[in-house]
Design a protein around this motif. Structure first.
Motif, PDB file in Angstrom:
ATOM      1  N   SER A  88       0.858  -1.191   0.000  1.00 41.98           N
ATOM      2  CA  SER A  88       0.000   0.000   0.000  1.00 41.98           C
ATOM      3  C   SER A  88       0.888   1.234   0.000  1.00 41.98           C
ATOM      4  O   SER A  88       2.103   1.131   0.226  1.00 41.98           O
ATOM      5  CB  SER A  88      -0.906   0.024   1.249  1.00 41.98           C
ATOM      6  N   GLY A  89       0.267   2.384  -0.214  1.00 46.14           N
ATOM      7  CA  GLY A  89       1.026   3.632  -0.121  1.00 46.14           C
ATOM      8  C   GLY A  89       1.502   3.875   1.304  1.00 46.14           C
ATOM      9  O   GLY A  89       2.618   4.353   1.526  1.00 46.14           O
ATOM     10  N   VAL A  90       0.663   3.543   2.271  1.00 47.41           N
ATOM     11  CA  VAL A  90       1.059   3.723   3.672  1.00 47.41           C
ATOM     12  C   VAL A  90       2.272   2.855   3.985  1.00 47.41           C
ATOM     13  O   VAL A  90       3.203   3.288   4.675  1.00 47.41           O
ATOM     14  CB  VAL A  90      -0.127   3.396   4.616  1.00 47.41           C
ATOM     15  N   TYR A 114      -0.143  13.774   4.452  1.00 49.00           N
ATOM     16  CA  TYR A 114      -1.262  12.838   4.521  1.00 49.00           C
ATOM     17  C   TYR A 114      -1.450  12.374   5.974  1.00 49.00           C
ATOM     18  O   TYR A 114      -0.473  12.090   6.681  1.00 49.00           O
ATOM     19  CB  TYR A 114      -0.925  11.676   3.584  1.00 49.00           C
ATOM     20  N   GLU A 157       5.561  16.456   1.079  1.00 46.92           N
ATOM     21  CA  GLU A 157       4.565  16.053   0.101  1.00 46.92           C
ATOM     22  C   GLU A 157       4.349  17.229  -0.850  1.00 46.92           C
ATOM     23  O   GLU A 157       4.399  18.371  -0.420  1.00 46.92           O
ATOM     24  CB  GLU A 157       3.262  15.787   0.878  1.00 46.92           C
ATOM     25  N   SER A 161      -1.568  17.123   1.159  1.00 43.92           N
ATOM     26  CA  SER A 161      -2.867  16.447   1.182  1.00 43.92           C
ATOM     27  C   SER A 161      -3.939  17.380   1.735  1.00 43.92           C
ATOM     28  O   SER A 161      -3.809  17.878   2.833  1.00 43.92           O
ATOM     29  CB  SER A 161      -2.810  15.233   2.102  1.00 43.92           C
ATOM     30  N   ASP A 186       6.421  12.381  -0.850  1.00 39.40           N
ATOM     31  CA  ASP A 186       5.223  11.653  -1.279  1.00 39.40           C
ATOM     32  C   ASP A 186       4.762  12.303  -2.581  1.00 39.40           C
ATOM     33  O   ASP A 186       4.274  13.432  -2.594  1.00 39.40           O
ATOM     34  CB  ASP A 186       4.147  11.743  -0.191  1.00 39.40           C
ATOM     35  N   THR A 188       2.458  11.102  -4.767  1.00 37.57           N
ATOM     36  CA  THR A 188       1.264  10.411  -5.269  1.00 37.57           C
ATOM     37  C   THR A 188       0.445  11.289  -6.211  1.00 37.57           C
ATOM     38  O   THR A 188      -0.046  10.824  -7.235  1.00 37.57           O
ATOM     39  CB  THR A 188       0.391   9.953  -4.082  1.00 37.57           C
ATOM     40  N   SER A 208       1.474   6.207  -3.438  1.00 36.56           N
ATOM     41  CA  SER A 208       0.398   5.222  -3.427  1.00 36.56           C
ATOM     42  C   SER A 208       0.036   4.938  -4.874  1.00 36.56           C
ATOM     43  O   SER A 208      -0.428   5.831  -5.586  1.00 36.56           O
ATOM     44  CB  SER A 208      -0.816   5.778  -2.675  1.00 36.56           C
ATOM     45  N   SER A 210      -2.277   2.912  -5.463  1.00 41.54           N
ATOM     46  CA  SER A 210      -3.719   2.664  -5.365  1.00 41.54           C
ATOM     47  C   SER A 210      -4.494   3.799  -6.031  1.00 41.54           C
ATOM     48  O   SER A 210      -5.677   3.649  -6.334  1.00 41.54           O
ATOM     49  CB  SER A 210      -4.158   2.585  -3.898  1.00 41.54           C
ATOM     50  N   LYS A 211      -3.832   4.938  -6.217  1.00 42.74           N
ATOM     51  CA  LYS A 211      -4.510   6.129  -6.763  1.00 42.74           C
ATOM     52  C   LYS A 211      -4.388   6.133  -8.289  1.00 42.74           C
ATOM     53  O   LYS A 211      -4.890   5.239  -8.940  1.00 42.74           O
ATOM     54  CB  LYS A 211      -3.893   7.390  -6.154  1.00 42.74           C
ATOM     55  N   MET A 220      -4.733  -2.024  -4.299  1.00 45.52           N
ATOM     56  CA  MET A 220      -3.954  -1.347  -3.260  1.00 45.52           C
ATOM     57  C   MET A 220      -2.477  -1.664  -3.498  1.00 45.52           C
ATOM     58  O   MET A 220      -2.102  -2.835  -3.570  1.00 45.52           O
ATOM     59  CB  MET A 220      -4.317  -1.863  -1.858  1.00 45.52           C
ATOM     60  N   TRP A 340      -8.596   8.514  -3.932  1.00 40.49           N
ATOM     61  CA  TRP A 340      -8.800   9.319  -5.132  1.00 40.49           C
ATOM     62  C   TRP A 340      -7.968   8.709  -6.241  1.00 40.49           C
ATOM     63  O   TRP A 340      -7.279   7.708  -6.032  1.00 40.49           O
ATOM     64  CB  TRP A 340      -8.401  10.787  -4.891  1.00 40.49           C
TER      65      TRP A 340
HETATM   66  C1  LIG Z   1      -0.955  11.579  -0.429  1.00 44.47           C
HETATM   67  C2  LIG Z   1      -1.212  10.157  -0.037  1.00 44.47           C
HETATM   68  N1  LIG Z   1      -0.166   9.355   0.184  1.00 44.47           N
HETATM   69  C3  LIG Z   1      -0.346   8.065   0.550  1.00 44.47           C
HETATM   70  C4  LIG Z   1      -1.601   7.540   0.708  1.00 44.47           C
HETATM   71  C5  LIG Z   1      -1.747   6.124   1.172  1.00 44.47           C
HETATM   72  O1  LIG Z   1      -1.985   5.257   0.133  1.00 44.47           O
HETATM   73  P1  LIG Z   1      -2.710   3.853   0.319  1.00 44.47           P
HETATM   74  O2  LIG Z   1      -4.154   4.149   0.510  1.00 44.47           O
HETATM   75  O3  LIG Z   1      -2.369   3.137  -0.936  1.00 44.47           O
HETATM   76  O4  LIG Z   1      -2.112   3.191   1.518  1.00 44.47           O
HETATM   77  C6  LIG Z   1      -2.715   8.323   0.476  1.00 44.47           C
HETATM   78  C7  LIG Z   1      -4.063   7.751   0.616  1.00 44.47           C
HETATM   79  O5  LIG Z   1      -5.080   8.407   0.590  1.00 44.47           O
HETATM   80  C8  LIG Z   1      -2.513   9.675   0.095  1.00 44.47           C
HETATM   81  O6  LIG Z   1      -3.561  10.499  -0.088  1.00 44.47           O
END
Ligand SMILES: Cc1ncc(COP(=O)(O)O)c(C=O)c1O
Length: 394
Positions: A88-90, A114, A157, A161, A186, A188, A208, A210-211, A220, A340
């Motif tokens: 995942s992004g997290v 975020y 970032e 966010s 970050d 993303t 991430s 996932s976006k 994910m 998103w």
């Molecule tokens: C800027 C940003 N980085 C990382 C993430 C985390 O990504 P993931 O949901 O794939 O864990 C998010 C999720 O909303 C995000 O908005």
């Protein structure tokens, strides 16, 4: 060494695909599996010794052919020495920070990150004895004044966010590098279509997938792209913690990659159109969008990015929480949900968390993700719901 850059559109189509074999499928198959077997003990031992290298087939947790193809594709797009996929992004954010922190270390984190990045720093890292100091994302080169002997990384970032300030990436990354401290961005929102931050001096780009990259709200995944100096340490952390990406997700991310440039072009145009339309509505106090001149850091966005994404926020004139709820509930095209970057439009009220400063804007912040629907339909949807925010509607 990173490869010489291929034109982005070519790289999106050509990378991450099998080598030339007659009669091959266009795409890699979904690859599932745990154990891999070897014809000799010597071959097994060679694989075990090289298991931290992207490309070594050893055991499912360390990656498979499709994982390595996607990692190489992303390395080319980001111009990185190494890319490691995460679940995942997290996971990409937390495993990168875990690579750099030590008990007693000091970590600098931009105030607008975020929410889960903040939660990880204030939770897991605080329990490990790491002190996180939040800084004003518009600090620029003055970040140098916050760096201590114990500072282990600078995390930020671009844009932030929810509030969309665009930091001066080269200034922050440059000051960190000059002090021998790795910078982590970050990225993303931008994707490599709109910003290649390693070229701007950042040491590690996390994202991430996932976006936008997978792009269909069905996957994910995260990514860590870095320079030679950090690629192996980060990969080792990911492997030692045991994080891994699933075969189905890798298939979906590779598929999303092919249309990323087209989708980003649509989101850029549609996002700006919707943001401009919203800015003209009487209920709207302000639009927060990096491509708009009054967005903090707009000049950085113009200098360092080649386009915008379809995610931005609006500050509505002060109204009640009940009015915001009624407005959001009345929308048909905008789903209410986190995340998103998919094909569908989304809406979410946001409460910015701040500790280095305060979020001074008077009014309600609502984030919009613009999808692939007709902008006329989205405007009509919003036009019908906006009067619910008028003072008389309470
Ligand atoms: C800027 C940003 N980085 C990382 C993430 C985390 O990504 P993931 O949901 O794939 O864990 C998010 C999720 O909303 C995000 O908005």
């Amino acid at each position: 060494m990173p490869h010489p850059p291929a034109p982005l559109a070519d790289a999106l189509v050509q990378t991450g695909r099998p080598a030339r074999v007659e009669g091959r499928h266009v795409n890699l198959p979904i690859e599932l599996g745990s154990t891999m077997v070897f014809d000799s003990l010597a071959a097994f031992e060679a694989a075990r010794d090289a298991r931290y290298d992207s490309g070594t087939l050893y055991y499912g947790r360390y990656g498979n052919t499709a994982v390595f193809e996607l990692e190489q594709a992303l390395a080319e797009l980001e111009q990185a020495a190494g890319v490691t996929l995460t679940s995942s992004g997290v996971a990409a954010i937390s495993l990168t920070l875990m690579t750099f922190v030590r008990p007693g270390a000091h970590l600098l984190v931009a105030d607008h990150v975020y929410g889960n990045t903040r939660a990880f720093c204030d939770g897991v890292l605080a329990r490990m004895g790491v002190e996180t100091e939040y800084f004003d994302p518009m600090i620029g080169a003055s970040i140098a004044g916050l760096i201590r002997d114990t500072t282990c990384a600078v995390m930020f970032e671009a844009p932030g966010s929810g509030t969309f300030e665009v930091p001066d990436i080269p200034a922050i990354a440059g000051a960190a590098r000059a002090a021998g401290v790795p910078s982590v961005l970050d990225g993303t929102w931008a994707t490599p279509v709109n910003c290649r931050a390693l070229r701007l001096g950042v040491d590690v780009v996390v994202a991430s997938l996932s976006k936008y990259l997978s792009g269909h709200s069905d996957c994910m995944m995260g990514m860590i792209a870095s320079t030679t100096a950090h690629a192996r340490d980060i990969r080792k952390t990911v492997m030692e913690v045991g994080d891994k990406t699933g075969g189905q997700e890798v298939f979906l991310a590779l598929r999303g990659l092919r249309t990323l440039k087209l989708r980003m072009a649509h989101f850029d145009a549609a996002g700006r159109e919707m943001a401009a339309w919203l800015a003209a509505q009487p209920q709207v106090k302000r639009v927060l969008h990096p491509a708009f001149p009054d967005c903090p850091g707009h000049e950085h966005w113009k200098r360092d990015f080649t386009g915008a994404a379809g995610l931005f926020a609006v500050v509505f004139h002060p109204c009640s929480d009940a009015q915001i709820a009624a407005f959001v509930d009345a929308l048909h095209h905008f789903g209410i949900g986190v995340s998103w970057g998919g094909y569908e439009s989304l809406v979410l009220p946001v409460t910015p968390q701040r500790s280095a400063g305060t979020w001074a804007e008077d009014g309600q912040l609502v984030r919009f993700n613009i999808g692939l629907e007709e902008t006329a339909s989205l405007k009509a949807d919003l036009a019908a719901a906006l009067p619910l925010l008028n003072p008389a509607s309470e």
